[in-house]
Enzyme design. Sequence first.
Site, short mmCIF file in Angstrom:
data_model
loop_
_atom_site.label_atom_id
_atom_site.label_comp_id
_atom_site.label_asym_id
_atom_site.label_seq_id
_atom_site.Cartn_x
_atom_site.Cartn_y
_atom_site.Cartn_z
N LYS A 256 -12.25 -11.11 -14.39
CA LYS A 256 -12.50 -11.23 -15.83
C LYS A 256 -11.96 -12.54 -16.41
CE LYS A 256 -13.87 -8.54 -19.34
NZ LYS A 256 -15.03 -7.64 -19.25
N ASP B 118 -19.19 -10.09 -20.06
CA ASP B 118 -19.80 -10.27 -18.74
C ASP B 118 -21.30 -10.55 -18.83
OD1 ASP B 118 -17.27 -9.48 -18.19
OD2 ASP B 118 -17.81 -7.48 -17.48
N CYS C 71 5.49 -6.03 1.22
CA CYS C 71 5.82 -4.61 1.15
C CYS C 71 5.33 -3.89 2.41
CB CYS C 71 5.23 -4.03 -0.13
SG CYS C 71 5.92 -2.43 -0.54
N TYR C 72 4.28 -3.08 2.32
CA TYR C 72 3.74 -2.42 3.52
C TYR C 72 3.37 -3.48 4.57
CZ TYR C 72 0.69 0.38 6.49
OH TYR C 72 0.10 1.00 7.56
N HIS D 66 7.36 -7.62 -4.36
CA HIS D 66 5.99 -8.00 -4.75
C HIS D 66 5.98 -9.31 -5.55
CE1 HIS D 66 3.96 -4.31 -3.53
NE2 HIS D 66 5.12 -3.72 -3.81
N GLY E 244 0.84 -1.19 0.00
CA GLY E 244 0.00 0.00 0.00
C GLY E 244 0.87 1.23 0.00
N GLU F 272 3.41 -10.84 -6.44
CA GLU F 272 2.18 -10.90 -7.24
C GLU F 272 2.34 -10.29 -8.63
OE1 GLU F 272 2.79 -8.98 -4.71
OE2 GLU F 272 1.72 -7.07 -4.76
#
Length: 607
Positions: A378, A232, A88-89, A175, A61, A177
């Site tokens: 998605k 969608d 991280c944070y 990170h 963050g 991710e």
Amino acid sequence: MPLSPSSPAAHDTIIVLDYGGQYAHLIANRLRRLRVFSEILPPDAPLREMTNLKGVILSGGPNSVYDPASPALNPDLLESGLPVLGLCYGHQLLAQALQGRVTPGTTREYGSARLKILRHEGVFKGLADTEEVWMSHGDTVSELPRGFTVLGATDDCPIAAMGHSGRRIYGFQFHPEVTHTEHGLDMLDNFIDLCDCRRDWTMENFVGEAIREIQNRVRDRNVFFFVSGGVDSTVAFALCNRALGEERVTGLYVNNGFMRKDETPFVQAALHAAGFHNLRVVDASDRFLAAVAGVTDPQEKRRIIGGAFIEVRDTALGDLDLDPEHWMLGQGTLYPDIIESGGAQHAAVIKTHHNRVDIIHELLARGLVLEPLAQLYKDEVRQVGRELGLPEALVERHPFPGPGLSVRCLCSNGEADPAPDSALRRVEDLAEAFGLRGTALPVRSVGVQGDFRTYAHPAVLSGEANWRVLESASTALTNAIPEVNRVTFLLRPAALPPLRPKAATLTRDRLDRLRDADDVVMQALEEFGLMDDIFQMPTVLIPLTSDGEDEIVVLRPLSSRDVMTARFAEIPLEIAQEIADRIMALGGVAAVLYDVTHKPPATMEWE
Ligand code: XMP
């Protein structure tokens, strides 16, 4: 926010506590790809009330743990005995809460770093001695909490990864991710193993569970859908059809006149392929075109089209006389739309606008809206579409804005709107510094700088160039010249003909011309296997003419993850030129340009 929007059958779950930014969605999405159900919750969510919880990840963050206003560590967390991974944070929060030390940084460090792995076990099982990781931080952990060991270090960050294997608590300064961390997915995979988590989150399972849930919620009622042809709404409609049978589901597709070429038969054929035949079509294009006749202002166009859609929708609902006791309204809302953070806000604004219609408010308040995809990302929706037998051409479609081609068909009252001479000279000079010719067009397009919207001139570069030169030139021009917020490259013809503005509004002829060009582009993306690599590719028609009749066309291929930022996508130049040749061959096209501007400084659409 509800703890669990419509929690599916008992899936083992890893929660992501969201400390801000886009990271949380990225982490949850990665965990789901590893077949573990994951949800995003606010930092202070009551974890002790959750069942099936197997582990917690603290996201990164923008805050510093030293800022008194920054979110604190969840009090339930350390008592829970659950495995925890702070990123991280989150890594810094853990260090601070467990009596380690965090040193404030004066500058932020961004970018790739080599992580030296000191222990090849637990979260780092099976990884190499050094790994490429992505760093983005200001503060750093400078002293370990008691009982922790250093698991990995980089040159600039001696405690880049730490852990306490007994308590199963870990922290990474980098990170895992993001795709720039080459083996980040393996690290998350290892963390899942440490959580003892069942990996049962697959779209095959989801379809079965969603069908049961739809049947339970709808009971003996029917469901009505507005189907736009986007991934969608079409997948949500198909899923309800599968759950309830065609006779209990009605789909309505409204042609507003701003759809792609042959859109209606395409959507019908895609649904037919999956065995569904219950889509009604309303052609409201005359009504929409009449409503925008003579209008040139972009915001005015949007406002009128939004309003007309609501009227058509109200009329359709009224005509069908859907008794709410026996009908529910289905919508293709996705997970990021219902989570209040970052990019989702953007979607939320657009949605609120279109859902403002009273009848839908009323249905929502009475719990009569069915959103079967509300838990999915998605990529998962696309997978569900495949499970349901929808054709690849539909599930791989790019996102398409609600007002459709109307925002890609620029309008003008015919008056010239040239950039000042001084700006034109600077464009020429800067272009020359890159070995190119340059000019600025006498029209404007939208851009975004910080929180500000700009409305300025697009530049056109021409000559021999590659994407690296064009990217540098684009950045140089938009940085140096305030009157320029967008840069394009001339694909065809070899030299830009003299152009003048022409009066032009949203007429069927112009929309057909744009539809043809857009169709050439979409077909070429299929043919050259580029559909997956590109997030979205607007084709834009601009009322600048060389002979009073023709206009110019701009290609805007984009890479983006969250639409808040984007890069221009680099289609191989020979293919881009081939596409331009095909568009020129349609006739009535004076030139084809390629937009080489990132967002910021330019928006994705031109208006
Ligand atoms: P911009 O142009 O703001 O676009 O960078 C970001 C994303 O939003 C889409 N977009 C819209 N979608 N109604 C929509 O439903 C709109 O008025 C609208 N304007 C932009 C755009 O296609 C891109 O994906």
